[in-house]
Design a protein around this motif. Structure first.
Motif, PDB file in Angstrom:
ATOM      1  N   ALA A   1       0.823  -1.206   0.000  1.00  0.00           N
ATOM      2  CA  ALA A   1       0.000   0.000   0.000  1.00  0.00           C
ATOM      3  C   ALA A   1       0.860   1.259   0.000  1.00  0.00           C
ATOM      4  CB  ALA A   1      -0.941  -0.007   1.198  1.00  0.00           C
ATOM      5  N   ILE A   2       2.033   1.191  -0.630  1.00  0.00           N
ATOM      6  CA  ILE A   2       2.888   2.368  -0.742  1.00  0.00           C
ATOM      7  C   ILE A   2       2.172   3.416  -1.592  1.00  0.00           C
ATOM      8  CG2 ILE A   2       5.132   3.244  -1.481  1.00  0.00           C
ATOM      9  CD1 ILE A   2       5.278   1.210   0.786  1.00  0.00           C
ATOM     10  N   GLY A   3       2.032   4.622  -1.064  1.00  0.00           N
ATOM     11  CA  GLY A   3       1.405   5.699  -1.815  1.00  0.00           C
ATOM     12  C   GLY A   3      -0.105   5.609  -1.920  1.00  0.00           C
ATOM     13  N   ALA A   4      -0.720   4.652  -1.239  1.00  0.00           N
ATOM     14  CA  ALA A   4      -2.181   4.508  -1.306  1.00  0.00           C
ATOM     15  C   ALA A   4      -2.866   5.624  -0.512  1.00  0.00           C
ATOM     16  CB  ALA A   4      -2.600   3.145  -0.780  1.00  0.00           C
ATOM     17  N   LEU A   5      -4.080   5.989  -0.937  1.00  0.00           N
ATOM     18  CA  LEU A   5      -4.856   7.030  -0.269  1.00  0.00           C
ATOM     19  C   LEU A   5      -5.984   6.381   0.518  1.00  0.00           C
ATOM     20  CD1 LEU A   5      -5.196   9.569  -3.246  1.00  0.00           C
ATOM     21  CD2 LEU A   5      -3.345   9.382  -1.575  1.00  0.00           C
ATOM     22  N   PHE A   6      -5.926   6.498   1.860  1.00  0.00           N
ATOM     23  CA  PHE A   6      -6.953   5.899   2.716  1.00  0.00           C
ATOM     24  C   PHE A   6      -7.789   6.964   3.434  1.00  0.00           C
ATOM     25  CE2 PHE A   6      -3.948   2.334   2.452  1.00  0.00           C
ATOM     26  CZ  PHE A   6      -4.796   1.262   2.295  1.00  0.00           C
ATOM     27  N   GLU A   7      -7.661   8.241   3.074  1.00  0.00           N
ATOM     28  CA  GLU A   7      -8.390   9.275   3.798  1.00  0.00           C
ATOM     29  C   GLU A   7      -9.881   8.969   3.831  1.00  0.00           C
ATOM     30  OE1 GLU A   7      -5.146  11.812   1.705  1.00  0.00           O
ATOM     31  OE2 GLU A   7      -6.206   9.937   1.360  1.00  0.00           O
ATOM     32  N   GLY A   8     -10.432   8.999   5.049  1.00  0.00           N
ATOM     33  CA  GLY A   8     -11.867   8.785   5.207  1.00  0.00           C
ATOM     34  C   GLY A   8     -12.324   7.354   5.074  1.00  0.00           C
TER      35      GLY A   8
END
Length: 728
Positions: A344-351
């Protein structure tokens, strides 16, 4: 090009060339882009909502016409062949050829429908080959006719691949022509045979167009034919482009850059050329297109790099070892999802909601965005084991803060075979030197032992370091070093076996055994190896200055004046960082570990942070785990710092004797206690007496802190350990 010129919404752009153009942020909402060429264009952030891609109408008409002609001709030939074979049922070969032809065709379609066209072709070709061998010997002309019949059947199938409506229309025309030529039994036989084959072809094609992976061969044939004249997105940059509700039949997406491209609601994406993209996988394509995972499908090990999954309901989905690097998961529902070993390098998990998810060994770093994550609790091991937090729930922002410390780490994972520490220290030390020359400092941050026997060594690295390269380099060198050490161990084992054989031949005489062992280098080293006391000092910036140099001087003086001074070795390390602890223990293999410095009110030891000289703490459990792993040769740990009784109690679960301070301790009392303690050991006293004499010394010099030091042991009697004896 001006911003206004970039709005192509609703326009007819059939066959237009945008090759190599910069169309970032352009709008093609509802545009007709059939046959348009975007090869090599930059389409970052472009909006293709409800756009219609594919081949131009004239090209599609050509496909339908081709399918019509092929189907009409081939259908007529197959029906005529069946009737012709039926009319010749007067010889042995004729009686064999007719039913064989029908049976093989039926089996071909059954296998093709149930197991895929590829297997159907393999079966048919093998059988036809056998039939032809027999037929060429008996009646070559008829055998050739049968061979042509099968060839035309495959061409008939190809007509359906090109265009189903055109192929069906051609078959109907063939039926009409056949009716005009035949009557009676021949007519019925031809119509039934042709009708069944047309139905079978239609079912198989519809099966392929529904996304059934068994018919991948047919789909590839369809895409290879219909690519001509289709919309070309080959090698384009489609980062953050939006294809919501766009029709993408016959679009060429090969080798396009699809970073966080939205496909949700796209239509006929299955009929686009997707080679070289994450859309090549049927399951991934279906997920991105529909927003839901197909029934009975799994994402284990799937390539979802850069996938747009924002807002998707992915609750309970198994992502084990999937690649989610740079994926957009903002606002996604990941409750109870299995994120074991995902990248999950660079993955966006916001919210995103990660409540109940399993994050065992997931691979994240400082580029992984966790701000605003909704998470009440997670599991650290599969099977809903090791819940964090163990009780209660994370407060807002606490989950993201928890993982900020592991962003800049590399996990070196060792299976149940364990770790060869000699090989580990050699390779890790070599890499520390190599990376240090380029300004990249490597340090062991923690060691974990899982319930299945797996070891995880967490190595702290600079944020910009290529973590995958470090892992690969380490294990490559580690395996090489293991091979060398194994050869060495085998040689030692062989030597040992030879010595044992000699012992047995000499009836195990004790005097011979002693003399033999005395001649080995290993015995000599063991006999003369001193008892190492590892003195670790830390007085971080911002803490009260301590007279640590006076303390170590007093310890050294006490040892040098003792009876067995030659039996002890005092190793010193100053301004110690927590990341150095493991390396120092491995290097010196001490019998006694002595820490002098400060302790926090909660019992944690204070170390230098290695950057600004300020303090850094390590958890009680982490320090305890370190001593659990490396406890073999450690007999005693002395924590000569304030409030260290809690840490001492944790270490005492694994080490025979541990001394900690129950409250704040003065500089003078700590110094007097240490000097008296080591003086007693130097005269051959056991650990209990040495501890008591240290307390007595505090009282003798008039300090009222003799009750501050506390001795903790694992089991009764372990405090009577004597480190050195007369004649040892």
């Amino acid at each position: 090009m001006t911003e206004a010129a970039k709005d192509f919404s609703g326009q007819n752009l059939r066959g237009r060339s945008f090759k190599g153009q910069d169309l970032r942020g352009a709008k093609f909402i509802g545009a007709d882009i059939r046959g348009a060429d975007f090869n090599g264009a930059n389409l970052t952030g472009t909006d293709f909502t409800r756009a219609r891609a594919g081949s131009k109408p004239l090209t599609m008409f050509g496909y339908q016409l081709l399918a019509f002609i092929l189907s009409a001709f081939m259908s007529s030939f197959v029906m005529a062949l069946v009737v012709g074979l039926f009319q010749r049922l007067d010889g042995l070969w004729d009686k064999i050829a007719f039913p064989s032809f029908l049976v093989i065709l039926i089996v071909f379609y059954v296998i093709s429908y149930r197991s895929g066209m590829r297997r159907g072709l393999i079966f048919t070709l093998l059988v036809v080959e056998l039939v032809l061998v027999f037929g060429l010997i008996t009646e070559p002309a008829l055998a050739g006719t049968v061979f042509l019949g099968f060839t035309f059947v495959f061409v008939f199938q190809f007509a359906f691949v090109v265009a189903v409506p055109g192929a069906v229309a051609g078959s109907i025309v063939a039926f009409v022509m056949f009716i005009a030529l035949f009557t009676g039994v021949e007519l019925i036989m031809g119509l039934v045979t042709g009708g069944l084959f047309m139905l079978a072809n239609t079912l198989i094609i519809l099966q392929a167009l529904s996304g059934d992976e068994k018919q991948n061969l047919i789909l590839k044939a369809f895409l290879a034919v219909t690519k001509l004249g289709g919309t070309c997105f080959r090698s384009t940059i489609l980062t953050k482009a939006n294809f919501n509700e766009a029709i993408l039949q016959s679009a060429d997406l090969r080798d396009a850059q699809l970073l966080r491209t939205c496909w949700q609601g796209a239509k006929k994406l299955l009929l686009a050329r997707r080679t070289g993209t994450i859309l090549e996988d049927y399951t991934v394509r279906a997920l991105l297109e529909s927003g839901t995972l197909p029934p009975n499908k799994s994402l284990v090990g799937k390539n979802l790099k850069g996938a747009y999954l924002a807002g998707f309901d992915l609750s309970g989905v198994d992502f084990t070892e999937a690649d989610l690097s740079e994926a957009d998961l903002r606002g996604a529902n990941l409750t109870n999802a299995n994120l074991t070993k995902v990248h999950a390098i660079g993955a966006l998990f916001e919210g995103a909601d990660l409540t109940g998810a399993c994050i065992e060994d997931w691979n994240i770093d400082h580029t992984t965005q966790l701000e605003g994550v909704v998470c009440r609790y997670v599991y650290m091991l599969n099977g809903q084991r090791e819940r964090q937090p163990s009780a209660g729930e994370f407060q807002e922002g606490q989950f993201a803060a928890l993982y900020e410390k592991v962003f800049d780490t590399v996990n070196l994972i060792f299976t149940e075979k364990g770790i060869d520490w000699q090989a580990f220290t050699q390779v890790f030390g070599q890499m520390q030197v190599a990376y240090g020359e380029h300004g990249a400092e490597l340090a062991v941050q923690a060691i974990e032992r899982k319930s299945d026997g797996t070891f995880i060594v967490k190595v702290k690295v600079p944020p910009e370091t290529d973590k995958a390269a470090i892992q690969q380099e380490f294990f490559r060198e580690y395996e090489n070093r293991l091979a060398l050490l194994e050869a060495k161990y085998q040689a030692q084992l062989q030597a040992k076996n030879e010595v044992i054989a000699v012992y047995r031949e000499q009836n195990a005489r004790m005097d011979i055994i002693v003399n033999t062992l005395a001649q080995t280098n290993l015995s000599a080293k063991l006999a003369h190896k001193p008892i190492t006391i590892l003195f670790l000092a830390a007085n971080p910036k911002g803490t009260e200055p301590l007279r640590l140099d006076e303390e170590v001087r007093a310890i050294d003086r006490a040892l040098q004046q003792s009876k067995f001074r030659d039996k002890f070795e005092l190793a010193q390390h100053w301004a110690v960082r927590v990341a150095e602890l493991q390396s120092l223990l491995l290097r010196h293999e001490p019998a006694i570990v002595h820490f002098s410095g400060h302790g926090s009110s909660t019992g944690e030891l204070l170390f230098d942070d290695g950057e600004m000289g300020e303090s850094q703490t390590a958890s009680l459990h982490a320090i305890s785990r370190l001593f659990e792993v490396l406890r073999d040769k450690i007999r005693c740990v002395l924590l000569n710092a304030c409030y260290t009784k809690a840490q001492a109690a944790e270490i005492a679960k694994h080490v025979p004797c541990v001394i900690g301070m129950s409250k704040a301790v003065g500089d003078g009392a700590a110094m007097q206690f240490a000097a008296a303690f080591y003086e007693a050991l130097g005269y051959g006293q056991n650990l209990r007496k040495a501890f008591e004499l240290g307390k007595v010394k505090i009282n003798l010099v008039g300090l009222e802190e003799q009750d501050t030091p506390q001795l903790l042991t694992r089991r009764a009697g372990e405090d009577e350990i004597v480190l050195v004896k007369e004649g040892s």
